[in-house]
Design an enzyme around this catalytic site. Structure first.
Site, short mmCIF file in Angstrom:
data_model
loop_
_atom_site.label_atom_id
_atom_site.label_comp_id
_atom_site.label_asym_id
_atom_site.label_seq_id
_atom_site.Cartn_x
_atom_site.Cartn_y
_atom_site.Cartn_z
N HIS A 252 0.82 -1.21 0.00
CA HIS A 252 0.00 0.00 0.00
C HIS A 252 0.86 1.27 0.00
O HIS A 252 0.44 2.29 -0.55
CB HIS A 252 -0.97 -0.01 1.18
CG HIS A 252 -2.25 -0.73 0.88
ND1 HIS A 252 -2.34 -2.10 0.91
CD2 HIS A 252 -3.47 -0.27 0.49
CE1 HIS A 252 -3.58 -2.46 0.58
NE2 HIS A 252 -4.27 -1.37 0.31
N HIS A 255 1.78 1.75 -3.55
CA HIS A 255 0.61 2.33 -4.20
C HIS A 255 0.55 3.84 -3.95
O HIS A 255 0.35 4.64 -4.86
CB HIS A 255 -0.68 1.69 -3.68
CG HIS A 255 -1.90 2.53 -3.92
ND1 HIS A 255 -2.28 3.55 -3.04
CD2 HIS A 255 -2.78 2.59 -4.94
CE1 HIS A 255 -3.36 4.16 -3.52
NE2 HIS A 255 -3.68 3.60 -4.67
N HIS A 269 -7.22 1.71 -7.66
CA HIS A 269 -6.46 1.48 -6.42
C HIS A 269 -5.89 0.05 -6.39
O HIS A 269 -4.69 -0.14 -6.18
CB HIS A 269 -7.38 1.72 -5.22
CG HIS A 269 -6.80 1.32 -3.90
ND1 HIS A 269 -5.99 2.16 -3.17
CD2 HIS A 269 -6.92 0.18 -3.17
CE1 HIS A 269 -5.63 1.55 -2.05
NE2 HIS A 269 -6.18 0.35 -2.03
#
Length: 366
Positions: A252, A255, A269
């Site tokens: 994450h 990301h 996402h």
């Protein structure tokens, strides 16, 4: 540090589940306001059979970005309509806006995801972006949603890419929770993971591996099958509880770093999380057989395995470095991984993940 876990108050899933919404609203209050994504507002609600003309439930259109500007607008709408229950209906950013707005207003929130593209619906965490769509901060509510209502008839009608993106988000759940457990890093509840959180994170991964390819076939045909139901549950419930009660790590954060590159904004996402996971596996020296299994899964269901797959095919090291630097910001989850993590290490991991993905594509196309 104490062990902590969080869960939504109620979770309801199945075909036709939207019919439960009026009774759920009455359970928590008297005047419900639906914050609906544009597609939900124009296409789903008119066909839903819900009575939106009475005094107990009405709908407002979401503005398109979970930003402070939109949150201020929704706060005004809540006050003007004297709403005592907020319903977030749509995709991830609509849901996150509803969660934050309800928390700030001190009213319950009911989440009705119409796509299974993220694990946001069940969590008490939401992400705020700038109005341009760049990740700004994570925001934690006082409690998780009062209820999560998942109508698989609606989800089955959505483009298959949404379900696949949800699998990408869910795919990282076990690996990140396991990293937090090994390093005794805090989860998203501010404590150590419970056995429940870790077990659900692992069940999420196993469910994806077992049912993911079949669910993708069902979603492409817009039909409801047991495999589709299992993957919807994995994407929304298992991943939602698993990440929050297990913790986040490199996937994450990578990301979040990638959001600094405008070329990635057209990608979902979960698609960027999937590539973040592949890079994270290189960063953490995962066993080769684990990396092979994750690459194979991504290829089978259609998740990104190269930088080109997320719009960065022509990016060199210098142009990728801002993403690596953002991924390593002091407050980022990537520091839950073992050892010292630096932007240079993250950059090398991203380039290696890309090289492996490209090599595999070349062999498969030979």
């Amino acid at each position: 540090m104490l062990q902590k876990a969080l869960f939504p108050g109620k979770y309801i899933q199945g075909a036709g589940a939207l019919g439960e919404l009026p009774s759920l609203v009455r359970l928590f209050g008297n005047r419900g306001m639906i914050l609906a994504s544009p597609s939900v507002y124009t296409a789903v609600l008119p066909e839903s059979g819900l009575d939106l003309k009475g005094s107990s439930l009405h709908a407002e259109r979401f503005g398109g970005e979970c930003s402070e500007k939109e949150l201020s607008r929704v706060a005004v709408l809540i006050a003007e309509n004297r709403a005592d229950v907020l319903v977030g209906m749509g995709g991830g950013k609509t849901i996150d806006t509803a969660k934050i707005a309800a928390d700030r207003a001190g009213i319950p929130v009911i989440i009705v995801p119409t796509i299974a593209s993220t694990d946001a619906p069940c969590s008490g965490c939401a992400v705020i972006y700038t109005k341009e769509g760049v990740y700004e901060s994570a925001c934690y509510q006082q409690s998780n949603p009062a209820a999560v209502l998942v109508d698989t008839e609606i989800i089955a009608k959505a483009p298959v890419r949404f379900l696949v993106a949800g699998m990408g988000d869910a795919l990282a759940t076990w690996f990140e929770a396991n990293s937090c457990s090994r390093t005794q890093s805090p989860n998203e509840c501010g404590g150590l993971s419970t056995l429940t959180g870790l077990s659900l994170a692992r069940l999420c991964y196993d469910t994806l591996m077992q049912y993911g390819p079949s669910a993708r076939v069902a979603a492409r045909q817009h039909i409801i099958t047991p495999a589709l139901e299992h993957i919807v549950e994995a994407n929304i419930l298992l991943s939602g509880v698993g990440f929050e009660s297990g913790g986040l790590a490199s996937a994450h954060s990578i990301h979040n770093g990638l959001t600094a590159l405008t070329e990635t904004h057209a990608f979902y996402h979960g698609e960027k999380v999937a590539f973040g996971l592949l890079a994270g596996l290189q960063l953490t020296d995962a066993p080769p057989e684990v990396s092979v299994a994750v690459y194979a899964f991504c290829e089978e269901v259609g998740l990104p395995t190269t930088l080109a797959d997320i719009g960065l095919g022509d990016f060199d090291r210098e142009r990728l470095m801002p993403a690596a630097e953002k991924a390593c910001a002091p407050a980022e989850f990537i520091h839950h991984e073992a050892g010292s993590i630096t932007p240079e290490k993250v950059l090398q991991a991203m380039l290696m993940a890309d090289a492996i993905g490209a090599s595999r594509k070349k062999r498969q196309n030979a």
